[in-house]
Write a protein that holds these residues in place. Structure first.
Motif, short mmCIF file in Angstrom:
data_model
loop_
_atom_site.label_atom_id
_atom_site.label_comp_id
_atom_site.label_asym_id
_atom_site.label_seq_id
_atom_site.Cartn_x
_atom_site.Cartn_y
_atom_site.Cartn_z
N GLN A 74 0.82 -1.20 0.00
CA GLN A 74 0.00 0.00 0.00
C GLN A 74 0.86 1.26 0.00
O GLN A 74 0.55 2.24 -0.67
N GLY A 75 1.95 1.22 0.75
CA GLY A 75 2.85 2.38 0.79
C GLY A 75 3.49 2.65 -0.56
O GLY A 75 3.58 3.80 -1.00
N ARG A 78 0.77 4.04 -2.86
CA ARG A 78 0.44 5.43 -2.51
C ARG A 78 1.51 6.38 -3.00
O ARG A 78 1.21 7.44 -3.56
N LYS A 79 2.77 6.00 -2.83
CA LYS A 79 3.87 6.84 -3.29
C LYS A 79 3.85 6.98 -4.81
O LYS A 79 4.03 8.08 -5.35
N ALA A 81 1.21 6.63 -6.77
CA ALA A 81 0.03 7.41 -7.14
C ALA A 81 0.27 8.89 -6.91
O ALA A 81 -0.12 9.73 -7.74
N ALA A 82 0.91 9.25 -5.81
CA ALA A 82 1.21 10.66 -5.53
C ALA A 82 2.17 11.22 -6.58
O ALA A 82 2.00 12.36 -7.04
#
Length: 93
Positions: A74-75, A78-79, A81-82
């Motif tokens: 997930q991390g 998320r990174k 996607a950001a």
């Protein structure tokens, strides 16, 4: 979590909550991590911890950790996607 060859220290967020500590770097949490690391090393087990970054990993290395979990799936997502959002938001410039 104890494995045949290594002891994986609990993720600090879980340990922090379980101990009722205000933060993952609180003295109580860090003391527990030191005790667990020392016991694992005395038992001949490798210590693996989840490190938030380079400085955290260096600190855990001093405690004897020899393996590091740097993020979760997930991390990483998320990174990524950001980063994609940041890159694509420049289209409007």
């Amino acid at each position: 979590v104890v494995l045949d060859e290594a002891l994986v220290a609990c993720h600090f967020r879980f340990l922090t909550v379980a101990m009722g500590a205000p933060a993952s770097d609180s003295p109580a949490v860090m003391s527990a991590v030191e005790r667990v690391s020392r016991a694992a090393l005395q038992a001949g087990k490798a210590v693996c911890v989840m490190a938030a970054g380079l400085e955290a990993a260096k600190g855990f290395r001093k405690l004897g950790a020899s393996a590091f979990i740097v993020s979760s799936d997930q991390g990483f997502m998320r990174k990524a996607a950001a980063a994609a959002l940041s890159e694509l938001s420049r289209v409007a410039e």
